[in-house]
Design an enzyme around this catalytic site. Sequence first.
Site, mmCIF file in Angstrom:
data_model
loop_
_atom_site.group_PDB
_atom_site.id
_atom_site.type_symbol
_atom_site.label_atom_id
_atom_site.label_comp_id
_atom_site.label_asym_id
_atom_site.label_seq_id
_atom_site.Cartn_x
_atom_site.Cartn_y
_atom_site.Cartn_z
ATOM 1 N N ASP A 34 0.868 -1.189 0.000
ATOM 2 C CA ASP A 34 0.000 0.000 0.000
ATOM 3 C C ASP A 34 0.900 1.233 0.000
ATOM 4 O OD1 ASP A 34 -2.547 -1.110 0.054
ATOM 5 O OD2 ASP A 34 -3.185 0.042 1.788
ATOM 6 N N LYS A 83 -10.094 -0.191 -2.824
ATOM 7 C CA LYS A 83 -10.062 -0.520 -1.399
ATOM 8 C C LYS A 83 -10.593 0.678 -0.624
ATOM 9 C CE LYS A 83 -6.867 -1.311 2.471
ATOM 10 N NZ LYS A 83 -5.467 -1.614 2.860
#
Length: 218
Positions: free
Chosen positions: A89, A180
């Site tokens: 991420d 997400k």
Amino acid sequence: MIISEYIDYTLLSPTTTEAEIIALCQEARKSNLNSICINSCYVALATELLIGTDVKICSTVGFPAGSASTATKIFEATNAIKEGASEIDMVINLGLLKSKNYVSVMKDISAVKTAISNIPLKVIIEISELNKNEIVKASQICSDANADFITTSTGFSKGGATFTAVKIIKKTVRDTIKIKASGGITNLEMSQKFIDIGVSRIGASPNLKLRKALLKLA
């Protein structure tokens, strides 16, 4: 649909202790969660704790500001993978995005993606810092740079995931990239609503209500 398969169990506070990471991994194992999302300094520990499970380890990169150099992001990402991370991420460079230096933003993301090859790359665009047009542009850049996911938020800014922002992202990228939703998601009911509008992953931090709900699903 098994909602636990959507959950990235997240613990990213700078004061997070080793004991808290151990507890996070234990809960992720019991609840059969998709992954845990942690800062890179704890990847090696989590890798050891999650041996023999299907729980993935997602490491943050350039977190939470996104303003680290591309070379720094590449090193952090590749080192985390060496220590056991199976997803990354990374935070988008918001300053460059705000400067409308879109070429540099694209190069930053592309370079990290190239360096980590087939490891999934999620790019956090920090929606609370962006207007609608900037969310659209950031989403287009992430898609063009071959990122695998767009992540809404770090959880360390003015706000977290919103249904409005997710719908804007979804309309912009269609099915070229996954989404997400992260930041401010505290229960399974909210998680389900985000999934219903097209989210493929949920970033959620441990709290008592969520812990109890996940254990019931296990």
